[in-house]
Write a protein that holds these residues in place. Structure first.
Motif, PDB file in Angstrom:
ATOM      1  N   GLY A   1       0.822  -1.198   0.000  1.00  0.00           N
ATOM      2  CA  GLY A   1       0.000   0.000   0.000  1.00  0.00           C
ATOM      3  C   GLY A   1       0.860   1.253   0.000  1.00  0.00           C
ATOM      4  O   GLY A   1       1.897   1.307  -0.660  1.00  0.00           O
TER       5      GLY A   1
ATOM      6  N   THR B   1       5.330   5.925   3.192  1.00  0.00           N
ATOM      7  CA  THR B   1       5.555   7.320   3.560  1.00  0.00           C
ATOM      8  C   THR B   1       6.814   7.441   4.407  1.00  0.00           C
ATOM      9  O   THR B   1       7.211   6.507   5.109  1.00  0.00           O
TER      10      THR B   1
ATOM     11  N   GLU C   1       7.264   4.270   6.746  1.00  0.00           N
ATOM     12  CA  GLU C   1       6.070   3.537   7.138  1.00  0.00           C
ATOM     13  C   GLU C   1       5.526   2.819   5.906  1.00  0.00           C
ATOM     14  O   GLU C   1       5.230   3.459   4.891  1.00  0.00           O
ATOM     15  N   VAL C   2       5.443   1.514   6.002  1.00  0.00           N
ATOM     16  CA  VAL C   2       4.981   0.699   4.878  1.00  0.00           C
ATOM     17  C   VAL C   2       3.663   0.045   5.255  1.00  0.00           C
ATOM     18  O   VAL C   2       3.579  -0.678   6.259  1.00  0.00           O
ATOM     19  N   ARG C   3       2.650   0.316   4.465  1.00  0.00           N
ATOM     20  CA  ARG C   3       1.349  -0.330   4.659  1.00  0.00           C
ATOM     21  C   ARG C   3       1.175  -1.424   3.611  1.00  0.00           C
ATOM     22  O   ARG C   3       1.519  -1.244   2.447  1.00  0.00           O
ATOM     23  N   TYR C   4       0.619  -2.531   4.048  1.00  0.00           N
ATOM     24  CA  TYR C   4       0.388  -3.648   3.138  1.00  0.00           C
ATOM     25  C   TYR C   4      -0.854  -4.399   3.601  1.00  0.00           C
ATOM     26  O   TYR C   4      -1.248  -4.348   4.779  1.00  0.00           O
ATOM     27  N   ARG C   5      -1.455  -5.068   2.662  1.00  0.00           N
ATOM     28  CA  ARG C   5      -2.671  -5.834   2.961  1.00  0.00           C
ATOM     29  C   ARG C   5      -2.454  -7.283   2.548  1.00  0.00           C
ATOM     30  O   ARG C   5      -2.138  -7.577   1.399  1.00  0.00           O
TER      31      ARG C   5
ATOM     32  N   GLU D   1      -5.474  -3.183   6.425  1.00  0.00           N
ATOM     33  CA  GLU D   1      -4.057  -2.999   6.146  1.00  0.00           C
ATOM     34  C   GLU D   1      -3.244  -3.141   7.434  1.00  0.00           C
ATOM     35  O   GLU D   1      -3.738  -2.861   8.527  1.00  0.00           O
ATOM     36  N   GLU D   2      -2.009  -3.574   7.278  1.00  0.00           N
ATOM     37  CA  GLU D   2      -1.064  -3.624   8.384  1.00  0.00           C
ATOM     38  C   GLU D   2       0.022  -2.589   8.148  1.00  0.00           C
ATOM     39  O   GLU D   2       0.283  -2.193   7.004  1.00  0.00           O
ATOM     40  N   LEU D   3       0.654  -2.160   9.230  1.00  0.00           N
ATOM     41  CA  LEU D   3       1.688  -1.135   9.157  1.00  0.00           C
ATOM     42  C   LEU D   3       2.995  -1.692   9.701  1.00  0.00           C
ATOM     43  O   LEU D   3       3.020  -2.341  10.750  1.00  0.00           O
ATOM     44  N   ARG D   4       4.069  -1.441   8.968  1.00  0.00           N
ATOM     45  CA  ARG D   4       5.405  -1.844   9.439  1.00  0.00           C
ATOM     46  C   ARG D   4       6.340  -0.639   9.247  1.00  0.00           C
ATOM     47  O   ARG D   4       6.419  -0.079   8.140  1.00  0.00           O
TER      48      ARG D   4
END
Length: 449
Positions: free
Chosen positions: A323, A326, A333-337, A344-347
């Motif tokens: 996703g 930023t 900050e990496v968002r992925y689903r 979505e999850e945030l890493r």
């Protein structure tokens, strides 16, 4: 038209082997043009780490199609402890370099290796003029393009300029991927194929103790080699993509999936070339990802290291979609689903590494030579945008659809025509055939130097 001089643009595996084969066929004089200081290795065999192993056993890695045990014998002499297994890629680079050096020493008047960056190729009467970045030009009766694999595209959603320096690595080769990382850091690798495997091994070898999250659409990773009892098909496999998938499932139950994949090798190029465009698209959409991870396998010892990383929680492979990415100071900050999930999850990660694999779409390439050739209409993308459009004889097809007997292309960028053209056994066969064509060789086989 007599071919007295051939210019080969690109001195990696494909280009170096093309030069070697021209000499072995007692063909025309050749100039091998390579932008790196050393020809014969390319990215695959020069930017590797000692832990990076070949994905094929030594017995099938000969560079010479008429001498299938050539590399195995070389390995017995140079590194007997490695014979019979999966040799390090750096060692294979030594083998290629030695082959090229021997060919040049045996025929110094017929092979010139030139360090330079070819940036244009211009028709010059009935021949070609290669323009280098430093202003030099080289005239040749025929040209062979051997660009190797082009760098991967930057994935959608990533603005590298908006991130702090060192956070996003667009091209994993040639970079110190572990620089500045600590055991407290997380990284994201985009892709879960062979490049991801190399990245994980490299980070482990460099002492990285943090966590790696690998994200790809299907979350598939390469399977491991194992001892296989060879089997042979008693019928031609079906050309339809979905029927082929059903056939592979049935054969896997009968003889094991490794043997089922291996017995397809004599047929894959012919099936691909016989398929129409819609059928090829169906294969790429529905079958390719599964085919790749079963066809292009990794050495057992590599598979063990990857399994250990996963068991320790230091490598997680996720099927999902990237996703928004930023900036977050020196991190991102990496968002992925995950696949099948809505949320979505945030890493928060210290580094994002692009391992999506080599690009093939010529229209997105930033290579000056390819861009100029496209603009001039001398080359065109193949219909699936996998690379350069060529005939079954490797002759480049121009924008008007005409084959050019004096402009050829070899290696992975011809996969649109041949499909199975990314591994040593396939490229050695292609470069041998092109050398025969340019040397007007009408006999079977050839004499060594």
């Amino acid at each position: 038209m007599t071919t007295d001089h051939v210019a080969i643009i690109g001195g990696g595996f494909s280009g170096a082997l093309q030069a070697i084969n021209l000499l072995r066929h007692h063909g025309p004089r050749a100039t091998l043009i390579e932008r790196r200081s050393a020809a014969g290795r390319g990215v695959a065999y020069s930017a590797a780490h000692p832990d990076h192993l070949l994905n094929v056993r030594a017995g099938n890695m000969s560079a010479l199609p008429q001498d299938p045990d050539h590399f195995a014998r070389w390995l017995e002499r140079r590194h007997p402890a490695l014979a019979g297994g999966f040799a390090p890629r750096l060692v294979y680079g030594d083998y290629l370099s030695e082959l090229l050096a021997d060919a040049r020493a045996a025929a110094p008047d017929r092979l010139t290796i030139l360090e330079g960056d070819a940036v244009d190729l211009i028709p010059h009467g009935e021949s070609w003029r290669v323009a280098l970045a430093d202003g030099r030009t080289i005239d040749a009766d025929a040209v062979v393009l051997a660009p190797g694999n082009l760098p991967p595209h930057v994935p959608a959603g990533i603005d590298a300029q908006a991130l702090a320096p060192g956070v996003f690595v667009a091209e994993p080769w040639g970079s110190d991927l572990a620089a500045g990382l600590t055991a407290e850091d997380d990284i994201v690798v985009i892709g879960s194929g062979l490049t991801m495997i190399d990245i994980a091994l490299l980070l482990e070898a460099r002492g990285f103790g943090g966590r790696i999250l690998a994200v790809s659409r299907r979350g598939l990773s390469p399977r491991a080699h194992a001892a296989v009892t060879p089997s042979t098909l008693d019928m031609r496999p079906p050309p339809n993509a979905m029927a082929l998938l059903r056939h592979m499932r049935t054969r896997s139950e009968e003889v094991g999936w490794r043997a089922a994949v291996d017995e397809m090798r004599p047929y894959t190029e012919g099936l691909w070339m016989a398929a129409d465009l819609d059928e090829r698209r169906r294969f790429l959409r529905h079958v390719r990802a599964w085919w790749d991870v079963h066809r292009h396998r990794i050495a057992p010892q590599v598979a063990e290291k990857i399994a250990a990383l996963r068991a320790a929680g230091r490598l997680e492979i996720v099927a999902g979609k990237l996703g928004a990415v930023t900036a977050a100071g020196a991190q991102a900050e990496v968002r992925y689903r995950r696949r099948g999930q809505d949320a979505e999850e945030l890493r928060v990660v210290r580094r994002i590494i692009n391992a999506t694999g080599p690009q093939g779409d010529l229209l997105r390439s930033s290579e000056p030579l390819l861009r100029r050739l496209i603009a001039r209409g001398a080359i065109r993308p193949d219909p699936l945008h996998l690379g350069i459009d060529v005939t079954p004889q490797s002759e480049v097809i121009d924008a008007q659809g005409n084959a050019q007997p004096t402009l050829l292309a070899v290696g992975p960028m011809t996969r649109g025509t041949f499909w199975e053209i990314v591994a040593v056994p396939d490229i050695r066969r292609q470069t041998w055939a092109v050398a025969r064509k340019l040397s007007n060789a009408h006999w079977v086989g050839g004499e060594g130097l």
